[in-house]
Design an enzyme around this catalytic site. Structure first.
Site, PDB file in Angstrom:
ATOM      1  N   SER A 103      33.347  31.309  56.260  1.00  0.00           N
ATOM      2  CA  SER A 103      35.024  31.206  56.247  1.00  0.00           C
ATOM      3  C   SER A 103      35.432  31.835  57.437  1.00  0.00           C
ATOM      4  O   SER A 103      35.186  31.253  58.361  1.00  0.00           O
ATOM      5  CB  SER A 103      35.128  31.768  54.815  1.00  0.00           C
ATOM      6  OG  SER A 103      36.646  31.599  54.548  1.00  0.00           O
ATOM      7  N   ASP A 242      41.172  28.424  58.858  1.00  0.00           N
ATOM      8  CA  ASP A 242      40.202  29.335  59.094  1.00  0.00           C
ATOM      9  C   ASP A 242      38.843  28.718  59.363  1.00  0.00           C
ATOM     10  O   ASP A 242      38.686  27.224  59.211  1.00  0.00           O
ATOM     11  CB  ASP A 242      40.010  30.329  57.804  1.00  0.00           C
ATOM     12  CG  ASP A 242      39.271  29.562  56.635  1.00  0.00           C
ATOM     13  OD1 ASP A 242      39.664  28.439  56.470  1.00  0.00           O
ATOM     14  OD2 ASP A 242      38.820  30.200  55.730  1.00  0.00           O
ATOM     15  N   ASP A 244      36.302  27.466  57.734  1.00  0.00           N
ATOM     16  CA  ASP A 244      35.968  26.188  56.960  1.00  0.00           C
ATOM     17  C   ASP A 244      37.093  25.631  56.351  1.00  0.00           C
ATOM     18  O   ASP A 244      36.704  24.499  55.535  1.00  0.00           O
ATOM     19  CB  ASP A 244      34.995  26.743  55.749  1.00  0.00           C
ATOM     20  CG  ASP A 244      35.722  27.585  54.617  1.00  0.00           C
ATOM     21  OD1 ASP A 244      36.767  28.282  55.113  1.00  0.00           O
ATOM     22  OD2 ASP A 244      35.090  27.568  53.625  1.00  0.00           O
TER      23      ASP A 244
END
Length: 447
Positions: A103, A242, A244
């Protein structure tokens, strides 16, 4: 049994360090494959996506080996946003979806997230069962039942078309100038393409991944470069995803940043007026600003708070029949459209409001006045438990008594990083800083 592998969002850590090693990924793949392949008489399939970290290749191969060893057929999607994995798990009738991503974490980290056949993240109970299988070991399938693996070329196209379908039918973004920051991450292809196809003039930031630069000085955790691009290019809006692409922050035409609380407040109030806010409530976490709660109360909208983690937000949404929720950090969950947070879909909903209202982004994104909030992180080493220390607990009780009736205090261990997060809210900013600094100092003293 306690959770050792799984945190608040799957398994996560520094690549090539326990638990994020190739060996452990192979074991996890075999365990989750055995968990989901309960009927050996039918074909089972799993979709695997990843972000742009260099270590993604290693974990993709290790997970594939573990999964196919238990008879699962693996469909490899390549670099693709996390919400796309949730979507494709259901649309491709897979038994399991896997996303390889850490992430918003730096490139040296990586993680593994899992989605069930319904496209939603796994429950705590399912993760505990998978941990037990990892520890016990898994018998591989017989030789003739080993699974196959193949690459899927149209996964990203499917996702792009799905995202575009959530934008109001017949509406266009012609004449709208947008800066899109993809954090050199999983949406570096999809996000600019969606915006351009809908008619926007697109200025890109963070769309040149090299395996090492994901989230580096860009994206939703570091929006400064995107904010500068918005102002210098006279853009109408900036969108910061971000690594992902399951979270988003927005930047108005002045360069000011709107977090997830402001975005949720806008959507909740608009949906409530339209009669489409199910349960007339928003689901958010304990981290969301008190100002959001006060604003929603003034609008006659309820607020349901959960533990930190978009997975817990979604669980409450599903159990209560709500269709809007999220986190201050930018996870915006709209279950009418997706099974998890989707930064790009949320940005499109904001752009639709921009077009429909004729207002500027600064007029839409500043929905409520936040109560002053301060968050500080204290990093600790593996094996340390600073919050169990008596001196720390005493200091927490003291600060809570000082803030009583004047603000609130929240202290928790991060579920994704070795950090203690110390957060407080108080109208008196002097007292706010004193309170947080006192607890941070107490924690640092015992580390």
């Amino acid at each position: 049994m306690t959770r050792e592998l799984f945190g608040t969002d799957g398994v996560r850590g520094t690549a090539n360090t326990y638990p994020m090693t190739a060996e452990m990924a192979l074991k996890i793949g075999a365990a989750v494959g055995r968990y989901f392949r309960k009927d050996s008489s039918v074909a089972h399939r799993v979709v695997i996506g990843k972000d742009t970290r260099l270590s993604g290749y290693m974990f993709e191969s290790a997970l594939t080996a573990g999964l196919t060893s238990t008879g699962m057929n693996v469909l490899l999607l390549g670099p693709i946003p996390t919400p796309a994995v949730g979507l494709l798990t259901t649309s491709m009738r897979a038994d399991l979806g896997v996303m390889i991503s850490a992430s918003h974490n730096p490139a040296v980290d990586n993680g593994i997230k899992f989605f069930g056949p319904d496209g939603f993240k796994l429950s705590d109970e399912a993760e505990l069962e998978i941990e037990a299988l990892v520890q016990a070991g898994v018998e591989p399938a017989q030789s003739r039942n080993i699974g196959r693996a193949k690459r899927i070329d149209d996964g990203l196209f499917r996702y792009i078309e799905r995202v575009k379908s959530t934008f109001p039918n017949g509406m266009r973004l012609d004449g709208i100038k947008v800066v899109i920051d993809c954090a050199h991450g999983a949406a570096y292809k999809a996000a600019p393409e969606v915006l351009w196809e809908l008619g926007a003039e697109v200025i890109t930031v963070g769309t040149s991944p090299n395996g090492f630069n994901i989230n580096q000085n860009c994206g939703s955790t570091q929006p400064r470069v995107a904010a500068e691009a918005v102002v210098s290019n006279g853009a109408d809006l900036g969108i910061c995803l971000d690594g992902d692409a399951d979270r988003v922050l927005l930047i108005d035409e002045t360069g000011a940043v709107a977090d997830g609380d402001q975005i949720m407040a806008l959507f909740a109030s608009r949906w409530a007026r339209e009669g489409s806010l199910k349960g007339n409530s928003l689901v958010a976490t304990v981290m969301s600003n008190l100002g959001l709660e006060q604003f929603l109360g003034g609008e006659g909208i309820g607020l349901e708070r959960t533990n930190v983690g978009d997975r817990y937000v979604v669980e409450r949404m599903r159990s209560g029949g709500f269709n809007l929720g999220g986190e201050q950090s930018g996870h915006i969950v709209m279950t009418d459209y997706a099974t998890t947070g989707d930064g790009l879909m949320a940005a499109l909903q904001f752009l639709a409001a921009l077009v429909q209202s004729g207002l500027r982004a600064s007029e839409l994104a500043n929905v409520f006045e936040p109560v002053p909030q301060l968050l500080k992180n204290v990093r600790f080493e593996k094996g340390q438990t600073p919050l169990d220390d008596e001196a720390v607990q005493t200091e927490i009780l003291r600060v809570e008594s000082v803030l009583s009736g004047r603000g609130r205090l929240l202290i928790r261990k991060s579920g994704t990083e070795p950090l203690v997060r110390v957060m407080a809210e108080c109208e008196d900013e002097g007292l706010l800083h004193q309170s947080v600094d006192a607890i941070v100092s107490a924690i640092e003293a015992v580390l």
